[in-house]
Motif scaffolding. Sequence first.
Motif, mmCIF file in Angstrom:
data_model
loop_
_atom_site.group_PDB
_atom_site.id
_atom_site.type_symbol
_atom_site.label_atom_id
_atom_site.label_comp_id
_atom_site.label_asym_id
_atom_site.label_seq_id
_atom_site.Cartn_x
_atom_site.Cartn_y
_atom_site.Cartn_z
ATOM 1 N N TYR C 19 0.834 -1.207 0.000
ATOM 2 C CA TYR C 19 0.000 0.000 0.000
ATOM 3 C C TYR C 19 0.872 1.261 0.000
ATOM 4 O O TYR C 19 0.559 2.245 -0.668
ATOM 5 C CB TYR C 19 -0.924 0.009 1.226
ATOM 6 N N ALA C 72 -3.339 4.524 6.600
ATOM 7 C CA ALA C 72 -3.622 3.131 6.262
ATOM 8 C C ALA C 72 -3.041 2.284 7.375
ATOM 9 O O ALA C 72 -1.837 2.349 7.650
ATOM 10 C CB ALA C 72 -2.989 2.772 4.914
ATOM 11 N N PHE C 95 -8.025 3.773 6.657
ATOM 12 C CA PHE C 95 -8.170 2.534 5.882
ATOM 13 C C PHE C 95 -7.578 1.437 6.739
ATOM 14 O O PHE C 95 -6.441 1.554 7.213
ATOM 15 C CB PHE C 95 -7.408 2.617 4.554
ATOM 16 N N GLU C 97 -6.739 -2.719 6.917
ATOM 17 C CA GLU C 97 -6.667 -3.996 6.205
ATOM 18 C C GLU C 97 -7.454 -5.068 6.958
ATOM 19 O O GLU C 97 -7.585 -5.016 8.188
ATOM 20 C CB GLU C 97 -5.178 -4.391 6.066
ATOM 21 N N LYS C 98 -7.966 -6.045 6.234
ATOM 22 C CA LYS C 98 -8.721 -7.156 6.836
ATOM 23 C C LYS C 98 -7.776 -8.053 7.630
ATOM 24 O O LYS C 98 -6.607 -8.113 7.283
ATOM 25 C CB LYS C 98 -9.454 -7.984 5.788
ATOM 26 N N GLY C 124 -10.503 -3.129 4.199
ATOM 27 C CA GLY C 124 -9.893 -3.758 3.028
ATOM 28 C C GLY C 124 -10.456 -5.145 2.755
ATOM 29 O O GLY C 124 -10.439 -5.997 3.637
ATOM 30 N N GLN C 126 -9.912 -6.855 -0.851
ATOM 31 C CA GLN C 126 -9.485 -6.455 -2.192
ATOM 32 C C GLN C 126 -10.243 -7.165 -3.315
ATOM 33 O O GLN C 126 -10.299 -6.652 -4.422
ATOM 34 C CB GLN C 126 -7.975 -6.638 -2.345
ATOM 35 N N TYR C 288 -5.383 -4.401 -5.264
ATOM 36 C CA TYR C 288 -4.865 -3.659 -4.101
ATOM 37 C C TYR C 288 -4.684 -2.183 -4.462
ATOM 38 O O TYR C 288 -5.001 -1.291 -3.681
ATOM 39 C CB TYR C 288 -3.542 -4.264 -3.627
ATOM 40 N N GLN C 291 -8.039 -0.570 -4.711
ATOM 41 C CA GLN C 291 -8.672 -0.418 -3.402
ATOM 42 C C GLN C 291 -8.156 0.810 -2.665
ATOM 43 O O GLN C 291 -8.945 1.587 -2.107
ATOM 44 C CB GLN C 291 -8.407 -1.679 -2.575
ATOM 45 N N ILE C 292 -6.839 1.000 -2.674
ATOM 46 C CA ILE C 292 -6.308 2.152 -1.926
ATOM 47 C C ILE C 292 -6.605 3.446 -2.699
ATOM 48 O O ILE C 292 -6.856 4.494 -2.093
ATOM 49 C CB ILE C 292 -4.803 1.947 -1.600
ATOM 50 N N PHE C 295 -10.113 4.318 -1.708
ATOM 51 C CA PHE C 295 -10.136 4.937 -0.378
ATOM 52 C C PHE C 295 -9.797 6.425 -0.480
ATOM 53 O O PHE C 295 -10.500 7.294 0.062
ATOM 54 C CB PHE C 295 -9.152 4.207 0.540
#
Lengths: 358, 358, 358, 358
Positions: C19, C72, C95, C97-98, C124, C126, C288, C291-292, C295
């Motif tokens: 990220y 993040a 943000f 992450e999972k 997150g 993705q 990925y 996704q960012i 965000f």
Amino acid sequence: MRSRLNLGVIGLGRMGRVYAAALAQRVPNAQLVAVADLKPGIAESFAREFGIRKWLENYQDLLKDRSVDAVAVVTPTSTHREVVIDAARGGKAIFCEKPISISLAEAEEMLQVVDSSRVFLQMGFQRRFDAGYIGAKKKIEEGVIGEPVLLLSTSRDPFLPPLDFCNPRVSGGLIMDMGIHDFDVARMYMGEVRTVHAVGGVLAYPELKSVGDIDNAVINLVFENATIGAVHLSRNAVFGYDIRAEVWGTKGSLQVGYHRQTPMLVLTRQGITHDVVPHFMERFEGAYLAQIQNFVDNVLQGRPPSITGADAVAALRISIAATTSLHEKRPVDVREVEAAHDGSVSIPGGRGGSASST
Amino acid sequence: MRSRLNLGVIGLGRMGRVYAAALAQRVPNAQLVAVADLKPGIAESFAREFGIRKWLENYQDLLKDRSVDAVAVVTPTSTHREVVIDAARGGKAIFCEKPISISLAEAEEMLQVVDSSRVFLQMGFQRRFDAGYIGAKKKIEEGVIGEPVLLLSTSRDPFLPPLDFCNPRVSGGLIMDMGIHDFDVARMYMGEVRTVHAVGGVLAYPELKSVGDIDNAVINLVFENATIGAVHLSRNAVFGYDIRAEVWGTKGSLQVGYHRQTPMLVLTRQGITHDVVPHFMERFEGAYLAQIQNFVDNVLQGRPPSITGADAVAALRISIAATTSLHEKRPVDVREVEAAHDGSVSIPGGRGGSASST
Amino acid sequence: MRSRLNLGVIGLGRMGRVYAAALAQRVPNAQLVAVADLKPGIAESFAREFGIRKWLENYQDLLKDRSVDAVAVVTPTSTHREVVIDAARGGKAIFCEKPISISLAEAEEMLQVVDSSRVFLQMGFQRRFDAGYIGAKKKIEEGVIGEPVLLLSTSRDPFLPPLDFCNPRVSGGLIMDMGIHDFDVARMYMGEVRTVHAVGGVLAYPELKSVGDIDNAVINLVFENATIGAVHLSRNAVFGYDIRAEVWGTKGSLQVGYHRQTPMLVLTRQGITHDVVPHFMERFEGAYLAQIQNFVDNVLQGRPPSITGADAVAALRISIAATTSLHEKRPVDVREVEAAHDGSVSIPGGRGGSASST
Amino acid sequence: MRSRLNLGVIGLGRMGRVYAAALAQRVPNAQLVAVADLKPGIAESFAREFGIRKWLENYQDLLKDRSVDAVAVVTPTSTHREVVIDAARGGKAIFCEKPISISLAEAEEMLQVVDSSRVFLQMGFQRRFDAGYIGAKKKIEEGVIGEPVLLLSTSRDPFLPPLDFCNPRVSGGLIMDMGIHDFDVARMYMGEVRTVHAVGGVLAYPELKSVGDIDNAVINLVFENATIGAVHLSRNAVFGYDIRAEVWGTKGSLQVGYHRQTPMLVLTRQGITHDVVPHFMERFEGAYLAQIQNFVDNVLQGRPPSITGADAVAALRISIAATTSLHEKRPVDVREVEAAHDGSVSIPGGRGGSASST
């Protein structure tokens, strides 16, 4: 209409046994009543295995059998002329495996006798009976791809046939032996061929030079309707048997063919892999059966042949033109190809040529 | 070794914007310091969007900027000669998009100036930076397929470019515009080409006749090492962008390319279907980025160009030979192709030729 | 609307670097202004490589930086609670992450603080940003497959993560670590899950028994709307990374996923083969990044989060229910899963359970 | 060893005609001497078409024919008990199509009579004779995938059978009618099943509720050796017939199955598409032929049956357990399933159950 056709098979080599076994066991409206092969014991052994009542070494004895309505001629190409002419004069309906001959003069003589004898002749080109090739023909006829403008057709063998067979005086050479299938496919989808240009050479099997054949070729086609095509031939598809075609049209394209034999993927650290159709029998088993079934049906029902002698001659002329192009390194107009009146082989085989050897 | 290269991009058309955006945002060791486009407002608008400090209409002003180490030349092909020569004389490292020129005389003049100016020149052929084409090259070098003997390479567009562009005086015509990629691929895998034979015609888009281009072609290749190949070109891959290659060797084969854009199958009563790569940007986005990154890396690290001017000229000569073959309906030896000393376009474009029009 | 977002990345492990590198080089409207990692030297080294102006060991120092608009959070899951709560109280957009946590109590506490702090939180997952998964969602919405009735979703790793990570007290175990992606996919396509039933065991890696995790599982799902599904998880997809989904509807089906990394087939005597996507980074690199980027866009444009904290909690509850089902060998209603009020890990990890060990 | 087996076929419905036609025309060492069907005219019409010398309405008359060595029992499942027992007492070798019965008590009674009569009984499960399923079995035995740990098997029909047939009192319902094939596949690859858990419902065809069957199900399996599996069943594979299996091992995986019927791709503006196997006959034509050929060979050569009555009972028990699990919403141990001593149907069909209906 009669319900069952009595047949004899002449020639019990690899393909002859395929057709004979199909006629004996899998074509319900056929009765295989006699088989002939000049090698001692071959016909008897086959007949005993399949319960055929009559076996012969001399095909002429088979032709004399009045119970035999039709014959499948599956002898070496060099004997097609003699056997087909005798069968025609004997009044038999005839199925003849491709190629009709490697000599245009011979082929034309055969057709003349068939014509004058008024017998039924159907030629073998099994791709026309394969579900994929049939499917593409239907899609074209339905207009799915618009007007066809470009054809690609390929024939690739996993290994070299015996050198004796590769000899152009026997098989006609790579372009005739394999390419004739592609030229027939080309005619089926696109129409008549006007000019060809071939390049090729001995690139994978140096031993081929001793008999004067090549192992790879690429042949450009221009059709009479100005569309174009290309044929690729190879003897070194070492992974398996690779037969494909693409037809490109103004509104879409079609791709025919497949590689995988068993419907199974193997996924290991070495990658994802599957097996491959090993050779022509595994690929076209169903087509060979459908082809001989179609012959029987056509004869019984009085329909015209699905593939005529004229079709066979047309593909032969393209083969000869392409072989000439390879040797003379120039485009050749198919109309140039004339029958040699002495019946000699009209292709320049045996000269060991390669368009890429300069 | 310096850590960052200052670049200018000359020409902000479709491809120019691709390279400029990559240099601005995705090549970490590049600094895009100036952009030039002769259409008023184009450079300024791009520069404002991407935060570039300098924009110009006259590329010569960009060349005068001493902070600019290197330029990417992405102008129309007809201006490559002037811009590249000026850039070379200005001492800039040069990336030049394909084709270098449609005139062999021009191309050779450009290389002479580049040589005498001792500047770095790298040409664009993005397939060499695609994972599939790279992968095949590696497999060949590892010996996985033995000796390569047969190459098939195809370029097929989903629709016709603007007629103005198709004009052979502008783009060189189908064989040069698209086929030059395939000829470069052919050289990468097989070596130098000796002779070519092309057939083709206006088969899908009749309007092409007005500008003298064709829409389909098939071109046979014979390489100097006697191996063979074929290139297929089409403007009517109406379903999508179809770029593939096959390399056939004595021990195996390689197939490069793919059709599907989104990794998703749709299975309905209409069959099983998936979408298709729409055009070259979607197919080669990663390769374009890798290519311009490679140029930057090579310049910074003092490495030789990955694709030289000589590579560009070699592909150009094959294109000219194939175009000549199409028009003269005969095989053409690539060595026949000589630079016209007056610098005129050396291909017989504009004559509206079609090998299949007889 | 502001045009650029200033971000900090907390945690520079494998995913954190992904990220951070994306934010530094490939998200044009992001400015990565600070990175933090508690291991000495990690943040500095990354910052120097990517030209980031600020590096820290203590994430709280990063949160104090007023120029940082958003963070993040890519630290180990066990620290998510602390970092997210501090970031929320610091007023940063977040943000994360999972998985949000492996404890439902922790997750709910986090969401309460986020809510009361009125900060933006996006989770997150993705796969929701992968072209294939997006494509399937669109087809469903367009009605192409009618009503979805059956979902299959699979996650398969090519090898075992480090044993320390597999420990259910760290990662939540196989079902939570991998299955949570599938449960999120299930919710996206089908709606809320009502009951689950899981079976699984230590079948490929005996060493897993020492930490109490399993390596294979199959989980049945019943959704609140009465449709059904199944999730398959495995750590022994030794050939590569295997992520797929199928959605079956009343009028058709969709299949998402692919195996091949390089667009190249290799055809040799060993069969036809191709390489495989090696692991998640190669498969989801684009997702990925998307996704960012999403965000950043959402924060800048004041849009709601694409994946909410409630989504994360819903997938977590299913994971806990499925893990409970595995251990208790019975179907579990997702509504049974209650937050443990002491904040302890609510799954019965460490007991080494296997539904198939009887 | 005798060279030819005289057979009778009892039941000339869809499958009966398939086996009878195969025996009449395509199994060389079989002689189909009699056919029986209780519907007036059916047997006569078939016999006349295929040249069978004897036709009967009453199967017991067929059993009295001393020239009949063996019978294929292809009657409705509800009559299997009576016909098989009579055939066994009549001393005939017996091929019986799946399922042996939908009642475990009936099935066990049948096996007892077969045992005490010392006749040969082989059951039908044609997937075991399909090249893909056979290929996977061989690869497993060769150790290509290491130890199998996870099995996925799917059966999906393109449309609903007649409602009368769907009635669980007739067919046993979806799980027994279709899933029994998957349970047999599961046993072939993985060993005996210990516990099952099923979910499912009426999701695509509301009319099914009137007869008490479901149209979709997912069934978890735990094998006695602790490995796991899942079976997916659906009646709404509206695009075609979808039969697949995956076996996951410690060193690799196998995928069996295919979708495409005709080896042809169609590429148009609508995407790239191909047709699909329409239903079971097209998919398994070769397997049905191989299966009945194998029965004939086994009887003639005195070999044991390839699929025993015990195999049939084992798959039946799993089917009953899975159906019970569906209705009782709990995992069911296969050992729970006991024969009901009154011979009544032992599955709770007709109660219209759905695990997802709450």
